[in-house]
Design a protein around this motif. Structure first.
Motif, PDB file in Angstrom:
ATOM      1  N   VAL A   2      -0.040 -10.430   5.179  1.00  0.00           N
ATOM      2  CA  VAL A   2       0.935 -10.889   6.165  1.00  0.00           C
ATOM      3  C   VAL A   2       0.180 -11.548   7.310  1.00  0.00           C
ATOM      4  O   VAL A   2      -0.777 -10.964   7.842  1.00  0.00           O
ATOM      5  N   PHE A  33      -3.024  -9.400   8.124  1.00  0.00           N
ATOM      6  CA  PHE A  33      -3.034  -7.960   7.902  1.00  0.00           C
ATOM      7  C   PHE A  33      -2.803  -7.704   6.417  1.00  0.00           C
ATOM      8  O   PHE A  33      -2.110  -8.472   5.750  1.00  0.00           O
ATOM      9  N   ALA A  34      -3.365  -6.617   5.949  1.00  0.00           N
ATOM     10  CA  ALA A  34      -3.122  -6.182   4.572  1.00  0.00           C
ATOM     11  C   ALA A  34      -2.189  -4.978   4.642  1.00  0.00           C
ATOM     12  O   ALA A  34      -2.565  -3.931   5.166  1.00  0.00           O
ATOM     13  N   LEU A  35      -0.961  -5.157   4.155  1.00  0.00           N
ATOM     14  CA  LEU A  35       0.034  -4.082   4.224  1.00  0.00           C
ATOM     15  C   LEU A  35       0.270  -3.518   2.825  1.00  0.00           C
ATOM     16  O   LEU A  35       0.445  -4.266   1.864  1.00  0.00           O
ATOM     17  N   GLN A  36       0.290  -2.194   2.779  1.00  0.00           N
ATOM     18  CA  GLN A  36       0.395  -1.546   1.480  1.00  0.00           C
ATOM     19  C   GLN A  36       1.730  -0.837   1.293  1.00  0.00           C
ATOM     20  O   GLN A  36       2.335  -0.367   2.255  1.00  0.00           O
ATOM     21  N   THR A  54       0.042  -6.500   0.331  1.00  0.00           N
ATOM     22  CA  THR A  54       0.613  -7.802   0.656  1.00  0.00           C
ATOM     23  C   THR A  54      -0.062  -8.348   1.907  1.00  0.00           C
ATOM     24  O   THR A  54      -0.236  -7.625   2.890  1.00  0.00           O
TER      25      THR A  54
END
Lengths: 564, 564
Positions: free
Chosen positions: B197, B548-551, B195
């Motif tokens: 953010v 940011f790429a949050l997993q 996702t």
């Protein structure tokens, strides 16, 4: 001599596959994690051990420009004598040597640099057993873990950084033709060239627990994007990086490049050369893994550089409910025990509702959950030999001190115990301590207790747990988080909470995947979105600050028409 | 209501084409630069002028959360009365409103956000004539330039930023399935979600000369990557950004989003709200165009944010030789004159060997070159109406002061003259001043003289010119550089020098392309590699720090086998 371009051709298939894997992010690994004979060959293990043993008690064979004297600073957590000494670095000489080596490296281009990097990583892989012993006896990791986390997994992370650096630095075409239509006359035509130029001298500051795994991404990302790299190991874990730098220099020289593109900066503890190097005007990139204190200092003071830090945090597990209570206990107890919790990813704060949790084995009160977790730890660590294989050894007195401090807290749920191991009788091996706290005890649980120290923290409810999770991680950072719940609503709320907290989330891990492990090419490590780290290993943000795209343009005549 | 997803579908073709153009970097433009009736329609020009005129002397219709009172700070360099007033911003209220608007924007996803952004830009384009008048009467740009640089080109740059932001934030797949083979048992399987953010509240600080062109990239890059944006115009050029923000808010509201995702922060000069906002703990992204003094202050003090600055520099032209002397003079004199040199890209330092240059019209001494350049300026600017169309008007007293100061230096090669224009008799219009200096006069030429002030600097040789070029640009920055030479060796040396200096290079421009102009989707603007700017408009580095790429990950069962 094998030129960088030739090395690129040699490794092109591997590099293409790595770029593809980094893009798809499903499972892929270039380097087998099993130290078995069927994979690495009959002689690999004994040869690696002989190579390691041959290094002990001697000066490590490496050229360091401008070095004066030697230093020897390592001790094995497993209690064997190391006695390896290294040339003592002169920071200014290293920076000067790095700068002098840069122009030819710029000219090698992204593909050539990636080819050199791939060759380096392949040769590192070929020395995996030697490196595993070096990692084991500096970090305290058990051998198999040292082989995996310090070897194959670190090599995969290195290749992943190469893939990201190569993809990002070649995404803009090296050449383009621009033709702007003009009313009533020929188009304006320009030929445009884009050249990748590194930001400047890069510094990698290693840590004592994962010297290779945490250093390789920055090292290779900087190298492939055109920068010389000074590698500054932690005084407690020099050997794994010394071997790695030795390999870098060997490959660079064979490729007709100046080996001073990668140099080793070893100091006497307290020399403070990391700070000297990090604030040098020509040092333009800093990668750091270690304490929040020095990480924050670097961010505040290394102002001439882009600074990538990975620091400490409060890794958190929210326990709400489960349909596999045994799996939860087995998984969590292993996560707390692996390498004695000396991972930046080990859970510290376990948030459990005061009224207990629902499980497939019935309702469990907070007391029962604590007792069951303690029992699971005892079961996992009951056999000393197997326990040592999981726990490894305690890396230093700091960890030992926190373990003792935590053991003195009231309400210890699982006390730490010594483990005696036959192969290394002088090793310092301890089981984890788990302490029961309440949500109100935030003074205790909002600081990082790096090592085998975890807190079972009772809260008013899962909603309260999620609030504490978001607040503490936003304020103090975290590299990992996990949730256990059978409720889709709770899982959805946990996902939103993790997005708010800025941390990656593992959900209901009850099998062979652990919250403290991430897989290269698929899992990001760190986010940048909370104070524990400024970037992920590895994504585009981690590599794009390391180079510039410089353009030139000039008129060109119209292409000749083809006459049919 | 048209949802973000629907807007993405509406504009998908445009967005796909923009992403492709940004990747290929040949010629592409989405928005016609010609203000002609055949392009924008019969009524567009008068309707735009009516819309502009209707704004004068009134409060600008825009909602600003928490605003108290009004301010009116603009004056037209062309001498007409503006009298537009704006709600006076309360910085804390803007930040709070921005934060409150964020969650739904995060949920809209990259594609939805890009769809909203594309709709905004299309509506900005539809108001190009109104905006051109607003740009003209705040910046002093002549109308056609205001239409192009402040309109179509700025819109192209906006779309380019959207394309980069969309491509970078969707490069990592939103979902992936990971299956790790296990010896003798089923693979470990995880489903993984990524996702995007946003980093946090974004602040865009506009400048007085290119309020739209320089602000749109940061505004749209931040917006598409999930961040709310506070737009803080320069007090001298509010209207073009007020119109732009008005359009943003209108489209956001129609898309079911909170319009406070984009707000306008207008101040009384001296209120210092840019500094207040830039150092607010919740402001995590700052884009700034303007003076080195404030830009450097932001870099040093807005420590909680990623800071993208474009500041001042020493744009340099190295003149060695040419096979098109008339073309060189025509091209260079236009570059010095366009918008009275009030472009961050206008050449300031012209480096010429003391012994003169070889040309297709014979050897030219440095004196002759100076005289010929002065004559070319006089020819270009001989007709007052045409001159005004090229020069525009002087934006403020600072520029007028430097013009006077330069005119008092010894050895003026071309004196500045007043130009009287019929349409705007109160306009402040001046021709450029060119002053002869020697390489030794570095105290004079190593500071930026923003405005129509250039120096013809004699050097020992072209080699000496290249040395000065590298030294001064490395130390003081530059956004543009050019070289004129017929020698392949000199051109190669100039390219290497430009790489060393960290600046883009234009070679032998003698036709209709000028060193001070860059084309969206093909030319980068700024490099990050010298002190004039920290990033390029627009590349991956410019966008990857904004999100940011949050997993998250969880186990999944094996896919069902298909039975044939």
């Amino acid at each position: 001599m094998t030129t960088p371009t030739e090395l690129y051709e040699t490794h092109r298939e591997l590099l293409d596959r790595a770029v593809q894997a980094a893009h798809e992010r499903d499972y892929w690994s270039a380097f087998p994690e099993s130290p078995s004979k069927s994979v690495y060959g009959e002689d690999a293990a004994p040869a690696g051990e002989r190579a390691f043993t041959a290094l002990l008690g001697k000066q490590f064979p490496i050229d360091v420009p401008g070095a004066v004297g030697t230093v020897s600073t390592e001790r094995s957590p497993f209690g064997i004598e190391l006695g390896v000494s290294y040339p003592k670095a002169d920071p200014l000489a290293l920076v000067a040597a790095a700068r002098a080596a840069t122009p030819a490296w710029r000219a090698a281009g992204p593909e050539g640099r990636a080819g050199v990097a791939a060759e380096i990583i392949k040769r590192i892989n070929a020395r995996s057993f030697e490196l595993a012993h070096a990692v084991q006896h500096t970090t305290g990791q058990a051998f198999v873990m040292a082989f995996q986390a310090g070897g194959a997994h670190a090599q995969d992370r290195a290749l992943e950084a190469v893939a990201y650096a190569l993809a990002a630095s070649t995404r803009m075409p090296a050449g383009a033709t621009w033709a702007k239509p003009q009313r009533g006359t020929d188009p304006l035509r320009l030929a445009k060239t884009t050249t990748v130029v590194g930001r400047g001298v890069a510094l990698v500051i290693g840590c004592t627990t994962f010297p290779t795994w945490n250093s390789y991404p920055g090292l290779f990302a900087s190298l492939v994007t055109g920068n010389p790299v000074i590698v500054k190991p932690h005084p407690g874990a020099v050997l794994p990086l010394a071997i790695s730098v030795q390999i870098c220099r060997e490959v660079l020289a064979e490729a007709g490049q100046n080996p001073d593109l990668v140099t080793l900066a070893v100091e006497q503890p307290g020399d403070g050369i990391a700070a000297t190097l990090a604030t040098h005007p020509d040092v333009r990139i800093v990668d750091f893994t270690g304490s929040s204190e020095f990480g924050n200092w670097l961010e505040a003071n290394a102002r001439q550089a882009v600074v990538y830090t990975e620091k400490s945090g409060l890794n958190t597990v929210v326990v709400d409910s489960t349909d596999d209570y045994r799996g939860l206990l087995r998984n969590l107890s292993f996560s707390l025990s692996l390498y004695s919790g000396q991972m930046c990813t080990t859970p510290q704060n376990l948030l459990v509702p005061r009224d207990g949790i629902e499980t497939d084995a019935g309702h469990k009160s907070a007391d029962e959950f604590g007792a069951d977790l303690a029992a699971a730890l005892d079961k996992l660590l009951g056999d000393p030999k197997r326990a040592a294989g999981t726990l490894g050894a305690i890396v230093n007195d700091g960890v030992r001190g926190r373990l003792a401090e935590a053991g003195d807290l009231p309400s210890v749920v699982h006390p730490s115990a010594e483990v005696a191991e036959e192969q290394f009788p002088n090793a310092t091996i301890r089981t984890p301590v788990v302490v029961r706290l309440d949500a109100a005890d935030e003074k205790t649980y909002t600081r990082e207790w790096f090592g085998p120290v975890s807190f079972l923290i009772t809260t008013d409810s899962t909603r309260h747990s999620l609030e504490i999770f978001v607040e503490t991680v936003r304020a103090h950072g975290a590299l990992t988080a996990a949730v256990y719940s059978t409720s889709p609503e709770v899982l959805a709320a946990a996902r939103e909470a993790a997005l708010d907290a800025g941390v990656h989330l593992s959900e209901n891990l009850t099998g062979g995947v652990f919250v403290n492990q991430t897989a290269a090419f698929s899992d990001l490590h760190g986010t940048g979105a909370n104070p524990a780290a400024t970037a992920s290993l590895t994504d585009d943000y981690f590599v794009t600050g390391r180079f510039f795209a410089l353009q030139s343009r000039h008129h060109v005549p119209a292409p000749e028409e083809s006459h049919a």
